[in-house]
Design a protein around this motif. Structure first.
Motif, PDB file in Angstrom:
ATOM      1  N   GLY A  45     -19.022 -30.594 -49.308  1.00 32.19           N
ATOM      2  CA  GLY A  45     -19.496 -30.155 -48.001  1.00 32.19           C
ATOM      3  C   GLY A  45     -20.228 -31.279 -47.313  1.00 32.19           C
ATOM      4  O   GLY A  45     -20.664 -32.226 -47.968  1.00 32.19           O
ATOM      5  N   PRO A  46     -20.361 -31.182 -45.992  1.00 34.99           N
ATOM      6  CA  PRO A  46     -21.080 -32.238 -45.271  1.00 34.99           C
ATOM      7  C   PRO A  46     -22.571 -32.248 -45.619  1.00 34.99           C
ATOM      8  O   PRO A  46     -23.052 -31.310 -46.256  1.00 34.99           O
ATOM      9  N   ASN A  47     -23.262 -33.257 -45.144  1.00 35.54           N
ATOM     10  CA  ASN A  47     -24.716 -33.305 -45.368  1.00 35.54           C
ATOM     11  C   ASN A  47     -25.366 -32.069 -44.763  1.00 35.54           C
ATOM     12  O   ASN A  47     -25.007 -31.641 -43.669  1.00 35.54           O
ATOM     13  N   SER A  49     -25.156 -29.045 -45.787  1.00 35.97           N
ATOM     14  CA  SER A  49     -24.318 -27.838 -45.816  1.00 35.97           C
ATOM     15  C   SER A  49     -24.812 -26.806 -46.827  1.00 35.97           C
ATOM     16  O   SER A  49     -24.362 -25.665 -46.822  1.00 35.97           O
ATOM     17  N   LYS A  51     -25.203 -27.686 -50.358  1.00 33.14           N
ATOM     18  CA  LYS A  51     -24.761 -28.012 -51.726  1.00 33.14           C
ATOM     19  C   LYS A  51     -25.957 -28.162 -52.676  1.00 33.14           C
ATOM     20  O   LYS A  51     -26.022 -27.524 -53.716  1.00 33.14           O
ATOM     21  N   HIS A 199     -19.586 -36.605 -52.215  1.00 35.07           N
ATOM     22  CA  HIS A 199     -18.955 -36.874 -50.923  1.00 35.07           C
ATOM     23  C   HIS A 199     -17.653 -37.625 -51.126  1.00 35.07           C
ATOM     24  O   HIS A 199     -16.841 -37.724 -50.217  1.00 35.07           O
ATOM     25  N   ILE A 214     -18.201 -25.947 -48.930  1.00 39.79           N
ATOM     26  CA  ILE A 214     -19.332 -25.258 -48.333  1.00 39.79           C
ATOM     27  C   ILE A 214     -19.639 -25.910 -46.985  1.00 39.79           C
ATOM     28  O   ILE A 214     -19.649 -27.128 -46.853  1.00 39.79           O
ATOM     29  N   HIS A 215     -19.822 -25.065 -45.987  1.00 37.32           N
ATOM     30  CA  HIS A 215     -20.082 -25.578 -44.647  1.00 37.32           C
ATOM     31  C   HIS A 215     -21.083 -24.657 -43.960  1.00 37.32           C
ATOM     32  O   HIS A 215     -20.873 -23.441 -43.921  1.00 37.32           O
ATOM     33  N   GLN A 216     -22.115 -25.214 -43.441  1.00 35.43           N
ATOM     34  CA  GLN A 216     -23.202 -24.460 -42.801  1.00 35.43           C
ATOM     35  C   GLN A 216     -23.677 -23.302 -43.689  1.00 35.43           C
ATOM     36  O   GLN A 216     -23.857 -22.175 -43.228  1.00 35.43           O
ATOM     37  N   GLY A 217     -23.793 -23.607 -44.944  1.00 39.44           N
ATOM     38  CA  GLY A 217     -24.335 -22.640 -45.895  1.00 39.44           C
ATOM     39  C   GLY A 217     -23.333 -21.626 -46.415  1.00 39.44           C
ATOM     40  O   GLY A 217     -23.662 -20.843 -47.318  1.00 39.44           O
ATOM     41  N   ARG A 218     -22.125 -21.616 -45.872  1.00 38.23           N
ATOM     42  CA  ARG A 218     -21.135 -20.625 -46.303  1.00 38.23           C
ATOM     43  C   ARG A 218     -20.022 -21.293 -47.113  1.00 38.23           C
ATOM     44  O   ARG A 218     -19.603 -22.401 -46.782  1.00 38.23           O
ATOM     45  N   THR A 280     -14.132 -28.049 -42.159  1.00 40.16           N
ATOM     46  CA  THR A 280     -15.499 -28.302 -41.681  1.00 40.16           C
ATOM     47  C   THR A 280     -15.579 -28.769 -40.236  1.00 40.16           C
ATOM     48  O   THR A 280     -16.625 -28.635 -39.611  1.00 40.16           O
TER      49      THR A 280
END
Lengths: 295, 312
Positions: A45-47, A49, A51, A199, A214-218, A280
């Motif tokens: 997931g992005p920073n 997100s 993880k 990453h 995982i993206h924006q917590g989901r 994402t």
């Protein structure tokens, strides 16, 4: 009887309070997944997100707002659950005043090891991470890659069944990065359960059996890596000893069918990186991403 | 794995000792510690020099010279213990969080209470070891100075007796007074109270560091608490005496809570009386040990409450 999952995260929610206690920031939003024993699972997931927060909740370093996490069936908020876990945080700094050997012994003792068992295990893990030559040197003189490897050694000292790695190759040069990747593959062969976030998607693709995005917590995508990167509307035909004539014949047959395009032989796959970006990036931008890397 | 079936201990003294040992080693290997220790040892050791020119007047001779020497050396020891108690404790947890070392420790089967107790114990061990070393040196210095002063005074006393100005009883009285200012059990007890005081301030700094993320903030708050603690009991007594409701239970309870927040350091001032020549009553040492244990215990429990829910 079904096997107890190595990791079971159920409806995990984690909120953090905003500045001066105002508002709440949801870092993890109803995340659920399981990791079977012996599996290598990658969470990407992005920073920001969620993880690391998920990992911390799993290790009991942060308390879930709701939901729960279990390690081999034990509630991860209980100290007892950590007996079978080894953890390597992102960019770890260990006590600089200790040598490599002292560091491993310190963590081994914390896990209740002592005497001959501790000495044997210290030597084993130092061998495994190839740091025997630097065992007497203080960590203040270690390179970044060596620190990551000593971090991996401390995570392995009590011979845990689950290894949690947060960005294990962050800031490590390509050679060091390759060594760590090889180590993970070695551990996988030995039957360790590994939960890692990284990453470096190519590395995740190389070592993981299953992946969660995982993206924006989901958790927006989760499943077996093979399934996730397969392109559903295309078919791969694998033939042994097929002659050019036969291939030509099949191709002509296929092209003769209405609506069928001959793309190429073999099952085409997208890359994990493309899958990640598609999940994402904003929807409009993601539409432009081709499925086939050759296109 | 056989360990699976073993009940996990809520508190493990062995693990506490491992963390304490590591903290002790960590602080020992810090350059700043050496600097502080060498500075203090030099401060004490310089009194070995017999020909040291001093600026004191004729009143600073004999027992007075010994008293001044003790006063200065004890002050240096106290400074060392307090600086180490505040700074080392303030540094230890924020640094572990900052370096993510805490992640690796707490991701092992280590209860947070073990970690806190281990860290505090390590710091206290270091303070105790440092003070013990200094006490040994102080005793040596004081012993030699006492012998020198005694020889000088006994010679002068003999002259005075020969001149008929002093009697043998005067000489014996002077001898006892000089020895009273030398190495005594009361002095050892006074040095032990320095350790007690440092233990209280270190435990308080530990409590502050559990909710503070900055070393500087912890140092400032702990130092402030120390200074407030020097006067808090006088202030409380004055407050209760001035208030017409001095007997009101709520007021008494709130004043006692205040003394827990800002520990009352007044009883630890007994070291100054010992330096002046007073004896150290054994029961006072016991009650001071008890008070110290109580303060350290309260601060540890409070630290644990804060730290057990701390999101790292």
């Amino acid at each position: 009887m079904s096997e107890v999952p190595a990791v079971e995260v159920t409806n995990l929610v984690k909120d953090f309070r905003g500045s001066f206690g105002r508002g709440r920031i949801r870092a993890v939003d109803h995340v659920s997944f399981k990791i079977a024993p012996g599996e290598v699972y990658g969470l990407i997931g992005p920073n920001g997100s969620g993880k690391s927060t998920t990992m911390k909740a799993l290790l009991g370093l942060v308390a879930p707002t709701s939901g729960n996490c279990a390690i081999f069936g034990k509630d991860s908020t209980k100290v007892d659950s950590r007996r079978n876990v080894g953890f390597l945080p992102e960019n770890p700094y260990f006590y600089k005043h200790l040598s490599g050997q002292e560091t491993i012994r310190f963590y081994g003792k914390l896990c209740g090891m002592r005497g001959a068992e501790l000495r044997r295990r210290t030597e084993e893990v130092l061998d495994l991470v190839d740091l025997q030559g630097a065992r007497k040197r203080r960590l203040g003189g270690y390179s970044k890659g060596m620190l990551q490897r000593i971090g991996l050694a401390q995570a392995l000292v009590q011979d845990p069944r689950l290894l949690i790695l947060d960005e294990p190759t962050a800031g490590v040069d390509p050679i060091g990065s390759r060594q760590i990747r090889d180590l993970i593959l070695t551990l996988k062969k030995r039957g360790f359960t590994v939960f890692l976030c990284s990453h470096l998607l190519e590395q995740v693709q190389e070592v993981c059996d299953r992946v969660g995005i995982i993206h924006q917590g989901r958790l927006v995508k989760e499943g077996r890596l093979e399934d996730l990167i397969s392109i559903e509307d295309q078919t791969e035909v694998v033939l042994r000893n097929a002659t050019p004539e036969l291939l030509k014949c099949i191709r002509e047959l296929a092209e003769g069918e209405e609506g069928v395009d001959w793309v190429r032989s073999g099952h085409p796959r997208t890359t994990l990186e493309r899958l990640f970006l598609r999940e994402t990036l904003p929807q409009e931008a993601a539409i432009d991403l081709p499925d086939d890397p050759d296109e | 794995m056989s360990s699976e079936s073993v009940k996990f201990p809520f508190f493990s003294p062995r693990r506490v000792l491992i963390i304490a040992g590591n903290t002790f080693t960590q602080l020992i290997r810090m350059k700043v510690f050496y600097f502080l220790l060498v500075f203090v040892l030099l401060g004490i050791g310089i009194h070995f020099l017999p020909e040291l020119p001093h600026l004191s007047g004729p009143e600073s001779v004999g027992p007075e010279e010994l008293r001044r020497m003790k006063s200065m050396l004890i002050a240096v020891m106290k400074l060392f213990a307090l600086i180490l108690g505040i700074v080392a404790t303030s540094l230890i947890i924020p640094r572990d969080v900052e370096d993510r070392t805490l992640y690796t420790i707490l991701s092992k089967p280590v209860p947070r209470l073990d970690y806190l107790v281990g860290k505090l114990l390590g710091i206290l061990l270091l303070i105790f070891a440092g003070l013990a070393l200094m006490a040994l040196l102080l005793d040596l210095v004081l012993h030699f100075r006492t012998q020198a002063v005694l020889a000088e005074w006994m010679q002068a006393a003999d002259t005075l007796i020969a001149q008929g100005q002093w009697t043998a009883a005067d000489k014996e009285s002077a001898r006892l007074e000089i020895l009273h200012h030398g190495v005594t059990w009361s002095l050892q007890a006074a040095m032990l109270t320095i350790f007690f005081e440092a233990a209280v301030i270190a435990a308080l700094a530990l409590l502050v560091s559990t909710f503070s993320s900055s070393t500087l903030f912890t140092v400032v708050i702990a130092t402030l608490c120390y200074f407030i603690g020097q006067f808090i009991a006088n202030g409380r007594d004055y407050w209760l005496a001035q208030s017409r409701h001095g007997e009101e239970p709520a007021l008494v309870i709130s004043s006692k809570i205040l003394v827990v927040i800002f520990p009352d350091f007044r009883p630890y001032g007994i070291a100054d009386k010992v330096i002046a020549g007073a004896n150290f009553p054994p029961d006072v040492l016991g009650s001071l040990a008890l008070t110290t244990g109580l303060y350290v215990g309260i601060y540890l429990v409070l630290s644990w409450f804060v730290f057990s829910d701390k999101e790292i």
